[in-house]
Design an enzyme around this catalytic site. Structure first.
Site, PDB file in Angstrom:
ATOM      1  N   SER A  11       0.841  -1.197   0.000  1.00 47.83           N
ATOM      2  CA  SER A  11       0.000   0.000   0.000  1.00 47.83           C
ATOM      3  C   SER A  11       0.874   1.245   0.000  1.00 47.83           C
ATOM      4  O   SER A  11       2.041   1.209   0.390  1.00 47.83           O
ATOM      5  CB  SER A  11      -0.903   0.012   1.239  1.00 47.83           C
ATOM      6  OG  SER A  11      -1.564   1.249   1.379  1.00 47.83           O
ATOM      7  N   HIS A  12       0.296   2.343  -0.448  1.00 47.51           N
ATOM      8  CA  HIS A  12       0.983   3.629  -0.364  1.00 47.51           C
ATOM      9  C   HIS A  12       1.106   4.094   1.078  1.00 47.51           C
ATOM     10  O   HIS A  12       1.908   4.969   1.386  1.00 47.51           O
ATOM     11  CB  HIS A  12       0.231   4.688  -1.183  1.00 47.51           C
ATOM     12  CG  HIS A  12       0.400   4.531  -2.659  1.00 47.51           C
ATOM     13  ND1 HIS A  12      -0.108   3.465  -3.368  1.00 47.51           N
ATOM     14  CD2 HIS A  12       1.048   5.311  -3.559  1.00 47.51           C
ATOM     15  CE1 HIS A  12       0.205   3.602  -4.642  1.00 47.51           C
ATOM     16  NE2 HIS A  12       0.900   4.709  -4.787  1.00 47.51           N
ATOM     17  N   SER A  13       0.291   3.531   1.951  1.00 46.75           N
ATOM     18  CA  SER A  13       0.289   3.904   3.360  1.00 46.75           C
ATOM     19  C   SER A  13       0.784   2.746   4.214  1.00 46.75           C
ATOM     20  O   SER A  13       0.240   1.634   4.138  1.00 46.75           O
ATOM     21  CB  SER A  13      -1.131   4.297   3.791  1.00 46.75           C
ATOM     22  OG  SER A  13      -1.253   4.324   5.196  1.00 46.75           O
ATOM     23  N   ASP A  74      -2.956  -1.633  -3.332  1.00 42.67           N
ATOM     24  CA  ASP A  74      -4.070  -0.691  -3.244  1.00 42.67           C
ATOM     25  C   ASP A  74      -4.292   0.107  -4.525  1.00 42.67           C
ATOM     26  O   ASP A  74      -5.396   0.193  -5.024  1.00 42.67           O
ATOM     27  CB  ASP A  74      -3.898   0.242  -2.035  1.00 42.67           C
ATOM     28  CG  ASP A  74      -2.611   1.050  -2.058  1.00 42.67           C
ATOM     29  OD1 ASP A  74      -1.779   0.865  -2.972  1.00 42.67           O
ATOM     30  OD2 ASP A  74      -2.419   1.874  -1.135  1.00 42.67           O
ATOM     31  N   SER A  77       0.168   2.634  -9.015  1.00 44.22           N
ATOM     32  CA  SER A  77       1.626   2.739  -8.963  1.00 44.22           C
ATOM     33  C   SER A  77       2.232   1.666  -8.066  1.00 44.22           C
ATOM     34  O   SER A  77       3.362   1.221  -8.295  1.00 44.22           O
ATOM     35  CB  SER A  77       2.049   4.128  -8.480  1.00 44.22           C
ATOM     36  OG  SER A  77       1.484   4.431  -7.222  1.00 44.22           O
TER      37      SER A  77
END
Length: 246
Positions: A11-13, A74, A77
């Protein structure tokens, strides 16, 4: 049977990746989860090195025939990062990237991993939760000139279909949280151990998400049906599970 499949959640987070792992682990306590979220310096984004390290750890956690890693992401990218890592992996044939709903896919497929399904089976369970838009072709109505035919040559009579062992029964749900979350996961794990096709109020008893959509609370009565060699044992065991307070 020990789990043959582990997971990498990208995930980006960092918080989101860790949270998905935490949630799925509640449903599949024997399955290995690796979170790869955020950049190396703690910002929102993805990191090739973090994904690579997570994948290596996940691969090392499982072995044997049918073993491997499911990778879920997610956003787009993150997917590109994952594809690059898999391409450079020493065991790409043991990795499946599944483009699906992240949370739902992780929860549903991890339950399948918990009961010992192999890599391809777990990947299929995750893919089943992928959003699909306009991909169901409209069914054509039967032509009046060619009505459906039943009972013709080569077709099994309806009476033979009933020769398959069948059992059914009602159960009153005792768990205070109903048939949700961990109770639903435990129920699907038990249902998967029987040689039978099992439904609860008409939905597949081995699908945790379908069970949760029923919205069954404490004190509700559900109807269990099973067809197959273990039908009677399945209904008895599942009824007993639902009517016990855990």
């Amino acid at each position: 049977m020990s789990a043959r499949v582990s997971f990498v959640i990208v995930s980006h987070s960092a918080s989101l990746a860790a949270g998905v792992c935490e949630l799925a682990a509640q449903m599949a306590p024997d399955v290995r989860f690796e979170a790869a979220g955020g950049t190396d310096d703690g910002r929102i984004g993805t990191s090739y090195d973090r994904v690579e390290a997570a994948l290596e750890a996940a691969l090392a956690a499982v072995d044997g025939e049918g073993s491997g890693v499911i990778v879920l992401t997610d956003l787009g990218s993150a997917t590109m990062t994952v594809e690059s890592v898999i391409e450079m992996s020493e065991d790409p044939e043991r990795v499946r990237f599944v483009d699906t709903a992240l949370v739902e896919g992780a929860v549903a497929s991890s339950v399948r991993a918990q009961v010992g399904d192999d890599l391809d089976q777990v990947a299929e369970a995750a893919a089943a939760l992928a959003p699909r838009l306009n991909d169901a072709p409209a069914q054509e109505a039967p032509s009046p000139a060619n009505p459906p035919v039943s009972g013709g040559a080569g077709e099994a009579p309806a009476s033979l279909e009933r020769c398959v062992p069948h059992a059914e029964g009602d159960a009153v749900v005792a768990d205070p949280v109903g048939l949700h979350a961990r109770p639903a996961a435990a129920f699907t794990r038990l249902a998967a151990t029987f040689d039978a096709e099992i439904t609860v109020n008409g939905v597949d008893a081995t699908s945790m998400l379908l069970l949760m959509t029923l919205g069954v609370g404490q004190g509700a009565t559900v109807h269990i049906e099973a067809n197959g060699a273990d039908a009677t044992a399945a209904v008895a065991a599942l009824t007993d599970m639902l009517e016990r307070t855990n």
